[in-house]
Design an enzyme around this catalytic site. Sequence first.
Site, mmCIF file in Angstrom:
data_model
loop_
_atom_site.group_PDB
_atom_site.id
_atom_site.type_symbol
_atom_site.label_atom_id
_atom_site.label_comp_id
_atom_site.label_asym_id
_atom_site.label_seq_id
_atom_site.Cartn_x
_atom_site.Cartn_y
_atom_site.Cartn_z
ATOM 1 N N CYS A 1 40.020 31.579 41.594
ATOM 2 C CA CYS A 1 40.322 30.868 42.839
ATOM 3 C C CYS A 1 41.771 31.191 43.199
ATOM 4 O O CYS A 1 42.677 30.978 42.393
ATOM 5 C CB CYS A 1 40.145 29.367 42.643
ATOM 6 S SG CYS A 1 40.854 28.393 43.987
ATOM 7 N N GLU B 1 42.404 47.383 43.321
ATOM 8 C CA GLU B 1 41.863 47.376 41.974
ATOM 9 C C GLU B 1 41.698 48.802 41.498
ATOM 10 O O GLU B 1 41.324 49.676 42.263
ATOM 11 C CB GLU B 1 40.498 46.693 41.979
ATOM 12 C CG GLU B 1 40.570 45.237 41.663
ATOM 13 C CD GLU B 1 39.190 44.631 41.700
ATOM 14 O OE1 GLU B 1 38.749 44.134 40.668
ATOM 15 O OE2 GLU B 1 38.567 44.675 42.776
ATOM 16 N N CYS C 1 39.487 22.792 42.659
ATOM 17 C CA CYS C 1 40.282 22.252 43.777
ATOM 18 C C CYS C 1 39.455 22.062 45.052
ATOM 19 O O CYS C 1 39.957 21.540 46.037
ATOM 20 C CB CYS C 1 41.482 23.159 44.066
ATOM 21 S SG CYS C 1 41.029 24.734 44.797
ATOM 22 N N ASP D 1 40.658 44.348 48.883
ATOM 23 C CA ASP D 1 39.461 44.323 48.053
ATOM 24 C C ASP D 1 38.488 45.356 48.590
ATOM 25 O O ASP D 1 38.037 45.271 49.726
ATOM 26 C CB ASP D 1 38.827 42.927 48.088
ATOM 27 C CG ASP D 1 37.569 42.869 47.236
ATOM 28 O OD1 ASP D 1 37.678 43.130 46.027
ATOM 29 O OD2 ASP D 1 36.486 42.600 47.790
ATOM 30 N N CYS E 1 44.073 27.698 43.248
ATOM 31 C CA CYS E 1 44.506 26.971 42.052
ATOM 32 C C CYS E 1 44.479 27.815 40.782
ATOM 33 O O CYS E 1 44.955 27.366 39.741
ATOM 34 C CB CYS E 1 43.665 25.711 41.860
ATOM 35 S SG CYS E 1 41.979 26.069 41.331
ATOM 36 N N CYS F 1 35.390 26.287 44.948
ATOM 37 C CA CYS F 1 36.073 26.128 43.662
ATOM 38 C C CYS F 1 35.774 24.741 43.089
ATOM 39 O O CYS F 1 35.960 23.728 43.766
ATOM 40 C CB CYS F 1 37.568 26.317 43.841
ATOM 41 S SG CYS F 1 38.494 26.004 42.324
ATOM 42 N N ASP G 1 35.235 38.163 49.371
ATOM 43 C CA ASP G 1 36.112 39.338 49.469
ATOM 44 C C ASP G 1 37.541 38.946 49.863
ATOM 45 O O ASP G 1 38.510 39.520 49.379
ATOM 46 C CB ASP G 1 35.561 40.347 50.487
ATOM 47 C CG ASP G 1 34.195 40.870 50.073
ATOM 48 O OD1 ASP G 1 33.856 40.739 48.883
ATOM 49 O OD2 ASP G 1 33.474 41.398 50.932
#
Length: 409
Positions: A326, A273, A348, A189, A329, A345, A355
């Site tokens: 997340c 990305e 979950c 990231d 999950c 989250c 990051d």
Amino acid sequence: MIRAHKVRLNPTPEQEAYFRRASGTARFVYNWGLAEWKRHKAAHPGEKHGVMAVKKDFNALKGEQFPWVYAVAKDVAEGAFQNLGKALENYYASNNGKRQGAKMGFPHFKSKKNKRQSFRLNNDKIQVEGHNFRVPKLGWVNMAEELRFDGKIMGAVVSQTAERWHVSISVEVEPPTPMEFPKEFVGGDIGIKELLVLSDGKRYENQAPLRHELKHLKFLNRQLSRRKVGSERWYKAKRQLEVIHGRIVNRRADHIHKMTTDVARTYRIIGMEDLFPKGMIRNRHLALSLSDAAFGEIKRQMLYKKEWFGGQVVLVDRFFPSSRRCSVCGHVNAEIKLDEREWTCANCGTHHLRDDNAACNIEQEIKRILGFTPVVATSGIKARGRGVRPRCAAVPVEARISKRSLLST
Ligand SMILES: [Zn+2]
């Protein structure tokens, strides 16, 4: 495979004068060629008169009209025409959709005021011996280090940035033998807070060289604006500013190079990305931080270094919700804001570092793209068996269930 090594030069004052003259000649020839090309196109529309034809016209005229071009190597004018040809070719290819990336504008005339001045030399005239580099009609110039690569020299560009001269020498090298990578997959990231966070927890700081020098730059800029333009003291302030800017550029380049080399040599497949830095820089709140982080440069280096070392870079679509999803999950948290560094989250209950979670998501996404999803589940289960909770244990729930049912049967 062609690799280039950029080395600092230590020219004598006479050699520097030659470099300046050669850069000036290259600029003049480029501009003359561009003007001539345009003139011909306007006067005789439809008639084919390419850069090669313009070069022929120039060569016919130069003895009479521009005798001073003989003061520098013949390659300098040659190289300027090569650059012009390439610029026009890129422009047309870009506008016909044959060239990737943003649309390119029509080639501009080169300005004397541009900070970067350069000239090109062709391969058959270049000689390199140890710490020395031979320029035609000038002689041997000292290089700060020896040429890193062995092979046929393809060409060189001598350029100046902030008072310093460099030569970038292109060499045709054998493709490297495939190397063994210590690790197989990683998701990275890219960010502002930290330049790069990897899905295995490794992180690279953002040294923010521009932000560090900002005060200094402001001070020097104020000094420059108070001095009389063109005076000795004005030039002095200007030079000082250039030195600081050069230092920022070098620090940034050094840090990013070390980081990308390190990552490219450690992991066989790297997920990143596909960011769009040009579009992001338009956000003026982020502009300064973003130019310090140099996202586009990280991507560029990662891609070409993976070509050297082998392996692969997999780019994840920039609309993939890496920060909001997340990684345990798969729940997407739509509310998360840009300054939220941590979140929990709602589905979950896992607490995430922004990051690290994004890096894990990117790793999962590239495995999905490459069709490796079942492998994630296997490694997750193995790691759990040893009592270690893997960093990126997160697998799609269906995959986990199917694996478990597989194991129980
Ligand atoms: Zn969750």
